[in-house]
Design a protein around this motif. Structure first.
Motif, PDB file in Angstrom:
ATOM      1  N   ILE A 138       0.927  -1.175   0.125  1.00  0.00           N
ATOM      2  CA  ILE A 138       0.184   0.089  -0.006  1.00  0.00           C
ATOM      3  C   ILE A 138       0.985   1.211   0.025  1.00  0.00           C
ATOM      4  O   ILE A 138       0.540   2.175  -0.956  1.00  0.00           O
ATOM      5  N   ALA A 139       1.929   1.151   0.796  1.00  0.00           N
ATOM      6  CA  ALA A 139       2.848   2.363   0.860  1.00  0.00           C
ATOM      7  C   ALA A 139       3.513   2.484  -0.474  1.00  0.00           C
ATOM      8  O   ALA A 139       3.573   3.947  -0.876  1.00  0.00           O
ATOM      9  N   GLN A 140       4.117   1.544  -1.021  1.00  0.00           N
ATOM     10  CA  GLN A 140       4.611   1.501  -2.126  1.00  0.00           C
ATOM     11  C   GLN A 140       3.770   2.058  -3.469  1.00  0.00           C
ATOM     12  O   GLN A 140       4.196   3.163  -4.305  1.00  0.00           O
ATOM     13  N   GLY A 141       2.397   1.734  -3.397  1.00  0.00           N
ATOM     14  CA  GLY A 141       1.249   2.249  -4.152  1.00  0.00           C
ATOM     15  C   GLY A 141       1.000   3.776  -4.252  1.00  0.00           C
ATOM     16  O   GLY A 141       0.940   4.609  -5.105  1.00  0.00           O
ATOM     17  N   ARG A 142       1.541   4.442  -2.927  1.00  0.00           N
ATOM     18  CA  ARG A 142       1.459   5.780  -2.575  1.00  0.00           C
ATOM     19  C   ARG A 142       2.523   6.601  -2.597  1.00  0.00           C
ATOM     20  O   ARG A 142       2.713   7.659  -2.092  1.00  0.00           O
ATOM     21  N   LYS A 143       3.762   5.713  -3.019  1.00  0.00           N
ATOM     22  CA  LYS A 143       5.014   6.289  -3.075  1.00  0.00           C
ATOM     23  C   LYS A 143       5.675   6.857  -1.794  1.00  0.00           C
ATOM     24  O   LYS A 143       6.172   8.022  -1.459  1.00  0.00           O
ATOM     25  N   LEU A 144       5.333   6.094  -0.645  1.00  0.00           N
ATOM     26  CA  LEU A 144       5.629   6.583   0.690  1.00  0.00           C
ATOM     27  C   LEU A 144       6.704   5.434   1.194  1.00  0.00           C
ATOM     28  O   LEU A 144       6.753   4.571   0.637  1.00  0.00           O
ATOM     29  N   ASP A 145       7.687   6.056   1.828  1.00  0.00           N
ATOM     30  CA  ASP A 145       8.721   5.265   2.440  1.00  0.00           C
ATOM     31  C   ASP A 145       8.611   4.750   3.546  1.00  0.00           C
ATOM     32  O   ASP A 145       8.785   5.112   4.727  1.00  0.00           O
ATOM     33  N   ALA A 146       8.213   3.241   3.462  1.00  0.00           N
ATOM     34  CA  ALA A 146       8.015   2.376   4.636  1.00  0.00           C
ATOM     35  C   ALA A 146       8.872   1.361   4.673  1.00  0.00           C
ATOM     36  O   ALA A 146       8.802   0.184   5.435  1.00  0.00           O
ATOM     37  N   GLY A 147       9.934   1.140   3.966  1.00  0.00           N
ATOM     38  CA  GLY A 147      10.931  -0.037   3.693  1.00  0.00           C
ATOM     39  C   GLY A 147      11.739  -0.367   4.861  1.00  0.00           C
ATOM     40  O   GLY A 147      12.028  -1.334   5.003  1.00  0.00           O
ATOM     41  N   ASP A 148      11.876   0.641   5.668  1.00  0.00           N
ATOM     42  CA  ASP A 148      12.548   0.232   6.822  1.00  0.00           C
ATOM     43  C   ASP A 148      11.718   0.109   8.146  1.00  0.00           C
ATOM     44  O   ASP A 148      12.063  -0.040   9.359  1.00  0.00           O
ATOM     45  N   ALA A 149      10.533  -0.055   7.970  1.00  0.00           N
ATOM     46  CA  ALA A 149       9.373  -0.042   9.159  1.00  0.00           C
ATOM     47  C   ALA A 149       9.831  -1.505   9.574  1.00  0.00           C
ATOM     48  O   ALA A 149      10.176  -2.584   9.061  1.00  0.00           O
TER      49      ALA A 149
END
Length: 159
Positions: free
Chosen positions: A71-82
């Motif tokens: 979902i974050a990727q689809g919104r171009k949000l950086d959640a990769g280090d969550a």
């Protein structure tokens, strides 16, 4: 609540267990093999084996996080280090038998807390584990230990 049938099956996991909570489990493809042990807190001997609650905590946490990341990727949000912490509690119910409770907490340093809370809320609607457990067990979703509802409410109050 009615059961929603699958339109198609994407993957099937198959496992064989022997000996119950004090036994052994393995997947039929050979990718996972575990010894099982009942925790001392539940009247068991403890020991080096894992238990169903630990396996469920890992599985639910991984699935939920993958859903949130998509979902974050689809919104171009950086959640990769969550980083997710998942807890599964087991205990007796008022109706006899036993039940579960799940807590999922996210620490997402590159997201505003309210954005992380909104992503968690949406992931909760999409994640297959959340959909499978909805209405059956208590699920608590938090951002750095704060319930997502409170995070969003505090964000709206600050605006």
């Amino acid at each position: 609540m009615s059961v929603i049938p699958l339109r198609r099956i994407l993957y099937t996991a198959e496992a064989i267990t022997e000996g119950g909570r004090s036994g052994h489990g393995r997947t039929t493809d050979g990718r996972l093999e575990v010894e099982l042990a009942v925790p001392e807190d539940m009247g068991g001997k403890g020991g080096p084996g894992t238990n169903p609650e630990q396996l469920f905590a890992i599985a639910y946490g991984a699935c939920f996080q993958s859903t949130m990341l998509a979902i974050a990727q689809g919104r171009k949000l950086d959640a990769g280090d969550a980083r997710f912490t998942s807890r599964v509690d087991i205990g007796p119910t008022a109706h006899g038998g036993f039940g579960l409770r799940v807590a999922l907490d996210v620490h997402a340093p590159h997201l505003a807390p309210a954005e992380a809370a909104r992503l968690m809320a949406e992931a909760d609607q999409r994640c297959p584990y959340s959909n499978a457990t909805r209405g059956n067990i208590q699920i608590m979703l938090t951002v750095d230990g704060t319930p997502i509802e409170k995070v969003v409410k505090n964000d709206q109050g600050a605006a």
